[in-house]
Structure formats: structure tokens, C-alpha cells
Scaffold this motif. Structure first.
Motif, PDB file in Angstrom:
ATOM      1  N   LEU A  45       3.768  18.085 -13.843  1.00 42.88           N
ATOM      2  CA  LEU A  45       4.936  18.674 -14.492  1.00 42.88           C
ATOM      3  C   LEU A  45       4.731  18.744 -16.004  1.00 42.88           C
ATOM      4  CD1 LEU A  45       7.832  19.729 -14.152  1.00 42.88           C
ATOM      5  CD2 LEU A  45       8.620  17.379 -14.444  1.00 42.88           C
ATOM      6  N   GLY A  46       4.158  17.689 -16.570  1.00 48.19           N
ATOM      7  CA  GLY A  46       3.873  17.704 -18.008  1.00 48.19           C
ATOM      8  C   GLY A  46       2.884  18.790 -18.383  1.00 48.19           C
TER       9      GLY A  46
ATOM     10  N   LEU B 177       3.949   9.955  -7.327  1.00 45.96           N
ATOM     11  CA  LEU B 177       4.973  10.247  -8.333  1.00 45.96           C
ATOM     12  C   LEU B 177       4.345  10.440  -9.708  1.00 45.96           C
ATOM     13  CD1 LEU B 177       8.001  10.548  -8.752  1.00 45.96           C
ATOM     14  CD2 LEU B 177       8.107   8.108  -9.208  1.00 45.96           C
ATOM     15  N   ARG B 178       3.367   9.600 -10.051  1.00 48.45           N
ATOM     16  CA  ARG B 178       2.681   9.752 -11.338  1.00 48.45           C
ATOM     17  C   ARG B 178       1.920  11.072 -11.402  1.00 48.45           C
ATOM     18  NH1 ARG B 178       0.183   3.715 -12.366  1.00 48.45           N
ATOM     19  NH2 ARG B 178       2.146   2.731 -12.917  1.00 48.45           N
TER      20      ARG B 178
ATOM     21  N   ASP C 218       0.823  -1.208   0.000  1.00 54.50           N
ATOM     22  CA  ASP C 218       0.000   0.000   0.000  1.00 54.50           C
ATOM     23  C   ASP C 218       0.858   1.259   0.000  1.00 54.50           C
ATOM     24  OD1 ASP C 218      -2.226  -1.574   0.005  1.00 54.50           O
ATOM     25  OD2 ASP C 218      -2.680  -1.305   2.141  1.00 54.50           O
ATOM     26  N   ARG C 219       1.892   1.266   0.812  1.00 54.29           N
ATOM     27  CA  ARG C 219       2.755   2.457   0.874  1.00 54.29           C
ATOM     28  C   ARG C 219       3.506   2.670  -0.436  1.00 54.29           C
ATOM     29  NH1 ARG C 219       5.145   3.254   6.940  1.00 54.29           N
ATOM     30  NH2 ARG C 219       3.123   3.204   7.953  1.00 54.29           N
ATOM     31  N   VAL C 220       3.981   1.589  -1.033  1.00 53.63           N
ATOM     32  CA  VAL C 220       4.671   1.717  -2.323  1.00 53.63           C
ATOM     33  C   VAL C 220       3.687   2.182  -3.391  1.00 53.63           C
ATOM     34  CG1 VAL C 220       5.805   0.413  -4.165  1.00 53.63           C
ATOM     35  CG2 VAL C 220       6.517   0.091  -1.802  1.00 53.63           C
ATOM     36  N   GLY C 221       2.486   1.641  -3.375  1.00 53.94           N
ATOM     37  CA  GLY C 221       1.465   2.068  -4.339  1.00 53.94           C
ATOM     38  C   GLY C 221       1.111   3.533  -4.177  1.00 53.94           C
ATOM     39  N   ASP C 222       1.010   3.995  -2.936  1.00 52.85           N
ATOM     40  CA  ASP C 222       0.737   5.408  -2.693  1.00 52.85           C
ATOM     41  C   ASP C 222       1.872   6.274  -3.225  1.00 52.85           C
ATOM     42  OD1 ASP C 222      -1.607   4.708  -1.489  1.00 52.85           O
ATOM     43  OD2 ASP C 222      -0.883   4.992   0.569  1.00 52.85           O
ATOM     44  N   GLY C 223       3.096   5.839  -2.980  1.00 53.93           N
ATOM     45  CA  GLY C 223       4.249   6.608  -3.469  1.00 53.93           C
ATOM     46  C   GLY C 223       4.292   6.661  -4.982  1.00 53.93           C
ATOM     47  N   VAL C 224       3.982   5.549  -5.624  1.00 56.27           N
ATOM     48  CA  VAL C 224       3.972   5.517  -7.089  1.00 56.27           C
ATOM     49  C   VAL C 224       2.862   6.407  -7.620  1.00 56.27           C
ATOM     50  CG1 VAL C 224       3.516   4.030  -9.077  1.00 56.27           C
ATOM     51  CG2 VAL C 224       5.072   3.267  -7.300  1.00 56.27           C
TER      52      VAL C 224
END
Length: 88
Positions: A56-57, A49-50, A40-46
Motif C-alpha cells: 500500500l505504501g 499484514l506487513r 505460527d499462524r499469528v506470525g503468518d498473519g502479521v
């Protein structure tokens, strides 16, 4: 009663097996909980980031001058001087 030692050994083995299974299942539950938390934490970070990359785009696209307002075509092949028929 020659079968009595065999029955006692079988009973002790079954109790030992049950104890080991209970400990293994408890460890698997804890591992699954930790794995879910990390996922869950990695998914939240990803996801964050997206979202930042998309923002930014958008910011970069907003800073670019609009080619249509300047009279330049949006099709890249016409920018390269290729002799194509654009009437169709």
C-alpha cells in the motif's frame, strides 16, 4: 515387620507420582504443540499484514507526483520558507 506398611505406602506413592508426571508431561506436550501452531499462524498473519501495508505504501508513493521533476526541493525545511544556506 513394622516397616512393611511404610514400604508399601512409599511404593504406592512412587507409582502415583510417576502416573501424575506422565499425564502432566503429556499435557505439556499437547500445550506446546498448540502454542507453536497458534504462534505460527499469528506470525503468518502479521507477515501478510506487513506485506500488504508495504504494498500500500508503494502504491501511494507511485501515485504521488515526483517533486524533483516539478522543480521542488525534497528537503522539507526549504518548503517552509526557512532562510538556510543550502550551498554547503
Amino acid at each position: 515387620m513394622p516397616y512393611l506398611p511404610s514400604l508399601v505406602l512409599l511404593l504406592v506413592g512412587m507409582v502415583f507420582l510417576i502416573v501424575v508426571l506422565v499425564k502432566v508431561l503429556g499435557a505439556l506436550r499437547r500445550f506446546r504443540a498448540a502454542s507453536t501452531l497458534v504462534g505460527d499462524r499469528v506470525g503468518d498473519g502479521v507477515g501478510l499484514l506487513r506485506a500488504r501495508f508495504a504494498a500500500l505504501g508503494v502504491a501511494v508513493a507511485e501515485r504521488r507526483p515526483d517533486r524533483a521533476r516539478q522543480g521542488e526541493p525534497r528537503v522539507p525545511s526549504t518548503d517552509r520558507g526557512m532562510k538556510e544556506d543550502h550551498r554547503g
